[in-house]
Write a protein that holds these residues in place. Structure first.
Motif, short mmCIF file in Angstrom:
data_model
loop_
_atom_site.label_atom_id
_atom_site.label_comp_id
_atom_site.label_asym_id
_atom_site.label_seq_id
_atom_site.Cartn_x
_atom_site.Cartn_y
_atom_site.Cartn_z
N GLY A 194 0.79 -1.23 0.00
CA GLY A 194 0.00 0.00 0.00
C GLY A 194 0.82 1.27 0.00
O GLY A 194 0.31 2.34 -0.33
N TYR A 195 2.08 1.16 0.37
CA TYR A 195 2.90 2.36 0.47
C TYR A 195 3.06 3.04 -0.90
O TYR A 195 2.94 4.27 -1.01
CB TYR A 195 4.28 2.03 1.05
N GLY A 196 3.28 2.23 -1.93
CA GLY A 196 3.49 2.81 -3.25
C GLY A 196 2.26 3.48 -3.81
O GLY A 196 2.35 4.37 -4.66
N GLY A 197 1.07 3.09 -3.33
CA GLY A 197 -0.16 3.70 -3.80
C GLY A 197 -0.60 4.90 -2.99
O GLY A 197 -1.70 5.43 -3.18
N GLY A 198 0.24 5.33 -2.06
CA GLY A 198 -0.09 6.51 -1.26
C GLY A 198 -1.10 6.26 -0.16
O GLY A 198 -1.72 7.20 0.36
N GLU A 199 -1.29 4.98 0.21
CA GLU A 199 -2.31 4.65 1.20
C GLU A 199 -1.82 4.81 2.64
O GLU A 199 -2.61 4.79 3.57
CB GLU A 199 -2.79 3.20 0.99
N TRP A 200 -0.52 4.97 2.83
CA TRP A 200 0.00 5.14 4.19
C TRP A 200 -0.17 6.60 4.62
O TRP A 200 0.12 7.54 3.87
CB TRP A 200 1.49 4.79 4.24
N THR A 201 -0.62 6.77 5.83
CA THR A 201 -0.68 8.11 6.40
C THR A 201 0.67 8.46 7.02
O THR A 201 1.51 7.58 7.25
CB THR A 201 -1.76 8.19 7.48
N ASP A 202 0.85 9.75 7.32
CA ASP A 202 2.10 10.16 7.97
C ASP A 202 2.28 9.45 9.29
O ASP A 202 3.39 9.04 9.65
CB ASP A 202 2.10 11.67 8.20
N SER A 203 1.20 9.27 10.04
CA SER A 203 1.31 8.60 11.34
C SER A 203 1.69 7.13 11.17
O SER A 203 2.41 6.57 12.00
CB SER A 203 0.00 8.73 12.13
N ALA A 204 1.19 6.51 10.10
CA ALA A 204 1.54 5.11 9.84
C ALA A 204 3.03 4.98 9.55
O ALA A 204 3.70 4.03 9.99
CB ALA A 204 0.74 4.56 8.67
N VAL A 205 3.57 5.92 8.80
CA VAL A 205 5.01 5.91 8.52
C VAL A 205 5.79 6.07 9.81
O VAL A 205 6.77 5.36 10.05
CB VAL A 205 5.37 7.04 7.53
N ARG A 206 5.34 6.98 10.67
CA ARG A 206 6.04 7.19 11.94
C ARG A 206 5.98 5.93 12.82
O ARG A 206 6.95 5.56 13.47
CB ARG A 206 5.46 8.40 12.69
N ARG A 207 4.81 5.28 12.84
CA ARG A 207 4.69 4.06 13.66
C ARG A 207 5.62 2.97 13.13
O ARG A 207 6.24 2.26 13.91
CB ARG A 207 3.25 3.55 13.64
#
Length: 365
Positions: free
Chosen positions: A351-364
């Motif tokens: 999902g990361y490549g499709g822009g589905e990750w939120t900023d908070s998900a990246v931080r987690r």
């Protein structure tokens, strides 16, 4: 002269100093020597490297005497099978040479090792080779072209045929069935219909071949320019069912995202996509992981109440299956662990490549 013959002549002229030198030594001792097999094939394709294969009527101990004092290094690890190896350093580079006595080899129904008997003519030697494109020779030092099985025609037609019947050839050495798939992947050639039919009918004969030899052929196939073509041939003939059964099993499943016809096709697509990302040449670890990343799906398939199909934890199950299969194929512990770990982690960035990750998900993460 055909284009292939022109390319072959150019390649032979490039290696002629070392080839002619060793040929004259054999001639002076009353023996014949010929460039043979893959070396002739690659010369005709304009891709001959510095690894040269020769065949001779001289027996192995005679070969040893003839190359000692001429070669810069000699080894006899293959002498039991009639092969002597040597290295010759020249201003054009170092040449790795294998000289094999005319021979014929065959398996019985239970043996994993060939029984070697020596022949007296080059014709006897060429008919026992795997495919006609590998059953051509150049007699040295005169450079007479020897092609009793029309290998040049098959080379130009880009087809794989056997000098003897396919059934005889594959009975002599069942690993040749995997070589057909490997050459399809390396050279982008197509096996003749009778070759495919024999591979399909005799696929179970691959069981007598050692895991180490099977692994070596599989590696060459995977590292080739067109591995998907070779893999499809293994699956379609049933050979994969004996050496890598997890691959054909994927044809029964559907991708939960419905982006591909089935998980088998999806896995081959991922392999091709992984190859496109390689920057430093073929990467066996990456290619194995890409091919095997979804093999846990058949064991984890579940039909949900809303009609969807799920494969929960297939990456964990797939990692265990990968580890088991690679151990059975005698891969090194390090490579087995690397590939299994990649299979286990392949969903981590979904999902990361499709822009589905939120900023908070990246931080987690």
């Amino acid at each position: 002269m055909s284009e292939a013959q022109t390319l072959g002549l150019q390649e032979l002229l490039r290696v002629s100093p070392v080839a002619d030198e060793i040929a004259r030594r054999f001639q002076a001792a009353g023996h014949r020597l010929a460039l043979v097999g893959g070396s002739v094939r690659d010369a005709l394709l304009g891709r001959l490297g510095n690894d040269l294969d020769f065949t001779t009527d001289a027996r192995p101990q005679q070969v040893l005497k003839l190359v000692k004092g001429w070669a810069d290094a000699v080894w006899d690890v293959g002498i039991a099978f009639g092969t002597v190896g040597a290295r010759k350093d020249t201003p054009q580079g170092s040449f790795l040479i294998e000289i094999t006595t005319y021979r014929s080899e065959a398996y019985d129904r239970t043996s994993r090792k060939p029984e070697v008997t020596y022949g007296d003519t080059i014709g006897q030697d060429l008919v026992r080779r795997d495919f006609t494109v590998n059953a051509m020779a150049v007699d040295l030092p005169g450079r007479g072209f020897v092609d009793p099985h029309h290998g040049l025609e098959d080379l130009e037609a880009r087809v794989l045929r056997t000098p003897a019947t396919p059934e005889e050839s594959f009975s002599d050495d069942p690993l040749r069935m995997m070589r057909a798939a490997r050459f399809a992947a390396q050279l982008d050639f197509d096996p003749a219909p009778e070759v495919v039919a024999a591979m399909t009918a005799m696929a179970d004969r691959i069981a007598i071949v050692s895991a180490e030899r099977v692994q070596a052929e599989l590696n060459k196939l995977l590292l080739a320019a067109h591995p998907v073509k070779g893999l499809r041939l293994l699956v379609d003939t049933g050979l994969a069912g004996h050496v890598l059964p997890e691959l054909p099993a994927l044809r029964l499943e559907r991708d939960e995202h419905h982006r591909h016809k089935d998980v088998y096709e999806h896995s081959l697509t991922v392999l091709e996509q992984a190859i496109d990302l390689e920057q430093d040449g073929p990467d066996l670890t990456l290619r194995l992981a890409a091919l095997l990343h979804d093999i846990g799906k058949p064991r984890t398939r579940r039909f949900e109440s809303d009609g969807r199909v799920s494969f929960h934890h297939h990456e964990v199950v797939g990692a265990k299956m990968t580890r088991k299969r690679m151990r059975e194929l005698k891969y090194s512990k390090e490579l087995t662990e690397d590939v299994s770990r990649l299979v286990e982690l392949h969903l981590r960035f979904h999902g990361y490549g499709g822009g589905e990750w939120t900023d908070s998900a990246v931080r987690r993460y």
